[in-house]
Scaffold this motif. Structure first.
Motif, PDB file in Angstrom:
ATOM      1  N   SER A 256       2.678   5.045   7.389  1.00  0.00           N
ATOM      2  CA  SER A 256       1.717   4.530   6.417  1.00  0.00           C
ATOM      3  C   SER A 256       2.452   3.989   5.203  1.00  0.00           C
ATOM      4  CB  SER A 256       0.764   5.635   5.970  1.00  0.00           C
ATOM      5  OG  SER A 256       0.102   6.183   7.083  1.00  0.00           O
ATOM      6  N   VAL A 257       2.058   2.789   4.775  1.00  0.00           N
ATOM      7  CA  VAL A 257       2.688   2.131   3.634  1.00  0.00           C
ATOM      8  C   VAL A 257       1.595   1.618   2.707  1.00  0.00           C
ATOM      9  CG1 VAL A 257       4.225   0.270   2.926  1.00  0.00           C
ATOM     10  CG2 VAL A 257       4.602   1.422   5.099  1.00  0.00           C
ATOM     11  N   VAL A 258       1.744   1.873   1.403  1.00  0.00           N
ATOM     12  CA  VAL A 258       0.789   1.380   0.412  1.00  0.00           C
ATOM     13  C   VAL A 258       1.535   0.753  -0.756  1.00  0.00           C
ATOM     14  CG1 VAL A 258      -1.013   3.050   1.002  1.00  0.00           C
ATOM     15  CG2 VAL A 258       0.658   3.619  -0.746  1.00  0.00           C
ATOM     16  N   LEU A 259       0.841  -0.099  -1.498  1.00  0.00           N
ATOM     17  CA  LEU A 259       1.439  -0.641  -2.718  1.00  0.00           C
ATOM     18  C   LEU A 259       1.510   0.446  -3.786  1.00  0.00           C
ATOM     19  CD1 LEU A 259      -0.379  -4.089  -2.978  1.00  0.00           C
ATOM     20  CD2 LEU A 259       1.972  -3.646  -2.238  1.00  0.00           C
ATOM     21  N   PHE A 260       0.395   1.182  -3.968  1.00  0.00           N
ATOM     22  CA  PHE A 260       0.321   2.222  -4.988  1.00  0.00           C
ATOM     23  C   PHE A 260      -0.188   3.523  -4.368  1.00  0.00           C
ATOM     24  CE2 PHE A 260      -0.415  -1.803  -7.162  1.00  0.00           C
ATOM     25  CZ  PHE A 260       0.508  -1.733  -8.197  1.00  0.00           C
ATOM     26  N   ARG A 261       0.400   4.636  -4.762  1.00  0.00           N
ATOM     27  CA  ARG A 261      -0.083   5.959  -4.349  1.00  0.00           C
ATOM     28  C   ARG A 261      -0.244   6.805  -5.591  1.00  0.00           C
ATOM     29  NH1 ARG A 261       1.983  10.948  -3.371  1.00  0.00           N
ATOM     30  NH2 ARG A 261       4.146  10.270  -3.490  1.00  0.00           N
ATOM     31  N   ARG A 262      -1.432   7.391  -5.721  1.00  0.00           N
ATOM     32  CA  ARG A 262      -1.669   8.289  -6.850  1.00  0.00           C
ATOM     33  C   ARG A 262      -0.939   9.605  -6.612  1.00  0.00           C
ATOM     34  NH1 ARG A 262      -4.959   6.002 -10.398  1.00  0.00           N
ATOM     35  NH2 ARG A 262      -6.547   4.598  -9.627  1.00  0.00           N
ATOM     36  N   ALA A 263      -0.448  10.196  -7.696  1.00  0.00           N
ATOM     37  CA  ALA A 263       0.254  11.475  -7.605  1.00  0.00           C
ATOM     38  C   ALA A 263      -0.664  12.560  -7.068  1.00  0.00           C
ATOM     39  CB  ALA A 263       0.818  11.863  -8.971  1.00  0.00           C
ATOM     40  N   THR A 264      -1.970  12.399  -7.251  1.00  0.00           N
ATOM     41  CA  THR A 264      -2.948  13.388  -6.790  1.00  0.00           C
ATOM     42  C   THR A 264      -3.360  13.179  -5.336  1.00  0.00           C
ATOM     43  OG1 THR A 264      -4.720  12.019  -7.682  1.00  0.00           O
ATOM     44  CG2 THR A 264      -3.878  13.771  -9.104  1.00  0.00           C
TER      45      THR A 264
ATOM     46  N   PHE B 183       0.216   1.455   9.386  1.00  0.00           N
ATOM     47  CA  PHE B 183      -0.999   1.360   8.578  1.00  0.00           C
ATOM     48  C   PHE B 183      -0.586   0.880   7.194  1.00  0.00           C
ATOM     49  CE2 PHE B 183      -4.111   2.960   5.588  1.00  0.00           C
ATOM     50  CZ  PHE B 183      -5.294   2.572   6.184  1.00  0.00           C
ATOM     51  N   VAL B 184      -1.182  -0.239   6.728  1.00  0.00           N
ATOM     52  CA  VAL B 184      -0.856  -0.817   5.426  1.00  0.00           C
ATOM     53  C   VAL B 184      -2.144  -0.903   4.606  1.00  0.00           C
ATOM     54  CG1 VAL B 184       0.081  -2.819   4.215  1.00  0.00           C
ATOM     55  CG2 VAL B 184       1.007  -2.154   6.451  1.00  0.00           C
ATOM     56  N   ASP B 185      -2.081  -0.433   3.357  1.00  0.00           N
ATOM     57  CA  ASP B 185      -3.247  -0.477   2.472  1.00  0.00           C
ATOM     58  C   ASP B 185      -2.772  -0.781   1.059  1.00  0.00           C
ATOM     59  OD1 ASP B 185      -5.899  -0.318   1.734  1.00  0.00           O
ATOM     60  OD2 ASP B 185      -6.151   1.783   2.265  1.00  0.00           O
ATOM     61  N   ASP B 186      -3.700  -1.158   0.189  1.00  0.00           N
ATOM     62  CA  ASP B 186      -3.310  -1.479  -1.177  1.00  0.00           C
ATOM     63  C   ASP B 186      -3.065  -0.224  -2.003  1.00  0.00           C
ATOM     64  OD1 ASP B 186      -5.994  -0.813  -1.296  1.00  0.00           O
ATOM     65  OD2 ASP B 186      -6.642  -2.696  -2.193  1.00  0.00           O
ATOM     66  N   ILE B 187      -3.913   0.813  -1.836  1.00  0.00           N
ATOM     67  CA  ILE B 187      -3.761   2.010  -2.660  1.00  0.00           C
ATOM     68  C   ILE B 187      -4.168   3.254  -1.872  1.00  0.00           C
ATOM     69  CG2 ILE B 187      -6.076   1.782  -3.648  1.00  0.00           C
ATOM     70  CD1 ILE B 187      -4.859   2.879  -6.295  1.00  0.00           C
ATOM     71  N   ALA B 188      -3.432   4.325  -2.086  1.00  0.00           N
ATOM     72  CA  ALA B 188      -3.796   5.640  -1.551  1.00  0.00           C
ATOM     73  C   ALA B 188      -4.290   6.444  -2.746  1.00  0.00           C
ATOM     74  CB  ALA B 188      -2.609   6.312  -0.873  1.00  0.00           C
ATOM     75  N   ASP B 189      -5.607   6.543  -2.855  1.00  0.00           N
ATOM     76  CA  ASP B 189      -6.215   7.225  -3.994  1.00  0.00           C
ATOM     77  C   ASP B 189      -6.358   8.710  -3.678  1.00  0.00           C
ATOM     78  OD1 ASP B 189      -7.324   7.345  -6.527  1.00  0.00           O
ATOM     79  OD2 ASP B 189      -9.320   6.781  -5.865  1.00  0.00           O
TER      80      ASP B 189
END
Length: 76
Positions: free
Chosen positions: A29-37, A6-12
């Motif tokens: 799962s791989v994302v460009l950006f993941r929020r610490a929250t 699973f590839v996405d731009d951001i995990a909010d």
């Protein structure tokens, strides 16, 4: 066997990836950006974001991104 990632731009919040895993199993799962929250664990990210700044990606429409941002703030 078929392998999936699973590839996405951001995990909010992590909800999109969690829903994916519930539907299709525990795939990587791989994302460009993941929020610490972000509540989902096991997500590989190129960069961890500590703050809550809004990110507009180059492939997004600037006006639509503004609408999305305003809707996001209204839900807070």
């Amino acid at each position: 066997t078929r392998k999936s990632v699973f590839v996405d731009d951001i995990a909010d919040s992590g909800k999109t990836i969690l829903n994916w895993k519930l539907r299709y199993g525990n795939t990587p799962s791989v994302v460009l950006f993941r929020r610490a929250t972000c509540s989902s664990i096991g997500i590989a990210a190129a960069e961890l974001i500590e703050g809550d700044e809004w990110i507009v990606f180059p492939w997004e429409n600037k006006e639509k991104a503004q609408e999305d941002y305003e809707a996001y703030i209204a839900r807070q």
